[in-house]
Design a protein around this motif. Sequence first.
Motif, PDB file in Angstrom:
ATOM      1  N   THR A  55      42.762  43.589  37.978  1.00 28.44           N
ATOM      2  CA  THR A  55      42.085  43.386  37.223  1.00 28.44           C
ATOM      3  C   THR A  55      41.206  42.090  37.152  1.00 28.44           C
ATOM      4  O   THR A  55      41.812  41.154  37.408  1.00 28.44           O
ATOM      5  CB  THR A  55      42.683  43.641  35.235  1.00 28.44           C
ATOM      6  N   PRO A  56      39.513  42.237  36.733  1.00 25.58           N
ATOM      7  CA  PRO A  56      39.369  40.312  37.044  1.00 25.58           C
ATOM      8  C   PRO A  56      39.631  39.439  35.939  1.00 25.58           C
ATOM      9  O   PRO A  56      39.817  38.344  36.712  1.00 25.58           O
ATOM     10  CB  PRO A  56      38.258  40.759  36.494  1.00 25.58           C
ATOM     11  N   GLU A  57      40.435  39.823  35.194  1.00 19.34           N
ATOM     12  CA  GLU A  57      40.945  38.672  33.936  1.00 19.34           C
ATOM     13  C   GLU A  57      42.169  38.298  34.700  1.00 19.34           C
ATOM     14  O   GLU A  57      42.870  37.152  34.719  1.00 19.34           O
ATOM     15  CB  GLU A  57      41.303  39.808  32.825  1.00 19.34           C
ATOM     16  N   ILE A  58      42.729  38.911  35.314  1.00 22.81           N
ATOM     17  CA  ILE A  58      44.199  38.506  36.285  1.00 22.81           C
ATOM     18  C   ILE A  58      43.707  38.061  37.805  1.00 22.81           C
ATOM     19  O   ILE A  58      44.136  36.916  37.746  1.00 22.81           O
ATOM     20  CB  ILE A  58      45.027  40.030  36.401  1.00 22.81           C
ATOM     21  N   PHE A  59      42.630  38.520  38.070  1.00 20.72           N
ATOM     22  CA  PHE A  59      42.542  38.395  39.648  1.00 20.72           C
ATOM     23  C   PHE A  59      41.743  36.535  38.969  1.00 20.72           C
ATOM     24  O   PHE A  59      41.485  35.188  40.025  1.00 20.72           O
ATOM     25  CB  PHE A  59      41.387  38.740  39.811  1.00 20.72           C
ATOM     26  N   HIS A  60      40.589  36.382  38.342  1.00 19.25           N
ATOM     27  CA  HIS A  60      39.861  35.417  38.596  1.00 19.25           C
ATOM     28  C   HIS A  60      40.263  34.415  37.200  1.00 19.25           C
ATOM     29  O   HIS A  60      40.145  33.117  37.038  1.00 19.25           O
ATOM     30  CB  HIS A  60      38.162  35.819  38.373  1.00 19.25           C
ATOM     31  N   GLY A  61      41.225  34.964  36.115  1.00 19.36           N
ATOM     32  CA  GLY A  61      41.971  34.363  34.881  1.00 19.36           C
ATOM     33  C   GLY A  61      43.291  33.218  35.369  1.00 19.36           C
ATOM     34  O   GLY A  61      43.397  32.804  35.201  1.00 19.36           O
ATOM     35  N   ILE A  62      43.926  33.721  36.215  1.00 22.18           N
ATOM     36  CA  ILE A  62      45.574  33.437  35.715  1.00 22.18           C
ATOM     37  C   ILE A  62      45.999  33.033  37.212  1.00 22.18           C
ATOM     38  O   ILE A  62      46.803  32.221  37.268  1.00 22.18           O
ATOM     39  CB  ILE A  62      46.400  34.249  34.973  1.00 22.18           C
ATOM     40  N   ALA A  63      45.134  33.595  38.200  1.00 19.98           N
ATOM     41  CA  ALA A  63      45.472  33.997  39.755  1.00 19.98           C
ATOM     42  C   ALA A  63      45.929  32.521  40.673  1.00 19.98           C
ATOM     43  O   ALA A  63      44.398  32.142  40.406  1.00 19.98           O
ATOM     44  CB  ALA A  63      45.184  35.004  40.480  1.00 19.98           C
ATOM     45  N   ASP A  64      46.883  32.055  41.170  1.00 23.37           N
ATOM     46  CA  ASP A  64      46.767  30.470  41.984  1.00 23.37           C
ATOM     47  C   ASP A  64      45.949  31.361  43.373  1.00 23.37           C
ATOM     48  O   ASP A  64      45.652  30.500  44.131  1.00 23.37           O
ATOM     49  CB  ASP A  64      47.997  29.988  41.658  1.00 23.37           C
ATOM     50  N   ILE A  65      47.089  32.162  43.376  1.00 26.57           N
ATOM     51  CA  ILE A  65      45.959  33.093  45.311  1.00 26.57           C
ATOM     52  C   ILE A  65      45.682  34.576  44.882  1.00 26.57           C
ATOM     53  O   ILE A  65      46.777  35.163  43.983  1.00 26.57           O
ATOM     54  CB  ILE A  65      47.392  33.178  46.416  1.00 26.57           C
ATOM     55  N   ALA A  66      44.925  34.947  45.456  1.00 24.21           N
ATOM     56  CA  ALA A  66      44.100  36.677  45.202  1.00 24.21           C
ATOM     57  C   ALA A  66      43.701  36.568  46.525  1.00 24.21           C
ATOM     58  O   ALA A  66      43.225  36.039  46.913  1.00 24.21           O
ATOM     59  CB  ALA A  66      43.139  36.820  44.017  1.00 24.21           C
ATOM     60  N   ALA A  67      44.024  37.525  46.795  1.00 19.78           N
ATOM     61  CA  ALA A  67      44.761  38.039  48.251  1.00 19.78           C
ATOM     62  C   ALA A  67      45.345  39.872  48.732  1.00 19.78           C
ATOM     63  O   ALA A  67      45.438  40.416  47.830  1.00 19.78           O
ATOM     64  CB  ALA A  67      45.564  37.183  49.745  1.00 19.78           C
ATOM     65  N   ASP A  68      44.827  39.124  49.975  1.00 18.59           N
ATOM     66  CA  ASP A  68      45.436  41.125  50.409  1.00 18.59           C
ATOM     67  C   ASP A  68      46.745  40.745  50.839  1.00 18.59           C
ATOM     68  O   ASP A  68      47.480  40.066  50.373  1.00 18.59           O
ATOM     69  CB  ASP A  68      44.681  41.438  51.552  1.00 18.59           C
TER      70      ASP A  68
END
Length: 331
Positions: A55-68
């Motif tokens: 979800t966006p709050e995880i993807f943009h809020g806490i992730a250091d790397i967000a990817a496949d």
Amino acid sequence: MEIVEKIKKETDPIYQKISKVIPEIEWAFHAPLVHKINMLKKEKNAVILAHNYQTPEIFHGIADIAADSLALAIEAEKTDADIIVLCGVHFMAETAKLMNPNKKVLLPDMGAGCSLASSITGKDVKMLKEKYPGVPVVTYVNTSAEVKAESDICCTSANAIKVVESLGADKVIFLPDQYMAKYVQSKTKVQIISWVGTCIVHERFSAQEIEDIKKQNPEIVVLTHPECPPEVIAASDFTGSTSGMSKYVKTKQPKKVMLVTECSMSDNVQVDNPNVQFIKPCNLCPYMKTISLPKVLECLEKETNEILIPEIISRKARKAVERMVAIGRSH
Ligand code: 13P
Ligand code: SF4
């Protein structure tokens, strides 16, 4: 500074970025958790790796790397953090552990499975190897470590064709996604022997649904994931991994786009591409959606839900994943 003010100051820039996809009233609940998790991450030298379906709050809020999933495996190997929190599903956390066995890998919800991973066991792979002696086994990473341990090499949606062709064989066993197998078969002369697994998210899309949307939006560009049925892929303009789709939107900037995949993907990509209009008929992955901010905070605080793989399995499974990473991404 008062704690409320401090939280606001640190989380407001994040909210400004994602305000189009998260209502303000919802952010009031997320902000203190985002703040706490980001502080704890620093304190504990932890890294958060998140899949594109979070979800966006995880993807943009806490992730250091967000990817496949391919990039998450590569990043897990590279990190010098002490703890990896994998915001994704169980096979992704297991893959991270395989890539970097000395790290503590945590999965915020141990129930975060995958219909493809549960469609096949190590025993099934042994049975197939007996049926087709000498035929190499290519296994999609969406499988358990036990299944990987019975395989010659792994692949993801970002390199399946490249991996299959790298073996120089005229026939390969390709597990466990029957639709991905069909997609690979349509792109290579290597004979593909497949299994019966499906992704419960992607199998639900229909070609009719896509045709109807195309009729209503003649200028739309349709992107599909290779886990979709063949007729859905045929009705689309581009097929690729989750990061492949994301890159397509970023570089081509279509006026209107539809991502035929999990729901959060469109929200996450939309944030980074404000000039692109998204049509969002999507399906939720119930497994990806078990991960939430409160669960991330709890598992990081208590260091619970650690991924452990018996050495006898991990030694063999690691070889299959490392061979895949050495091959890299298709272009
Ligand atoms: P990607 O490897 O493309 O990120 O896909 C993983 C997945 O689970 C898709 O359903
Ligand atoms: Fe598995 Fe499909 Fe969910 Fe991906 S979207 S984790 S393949 S069930």
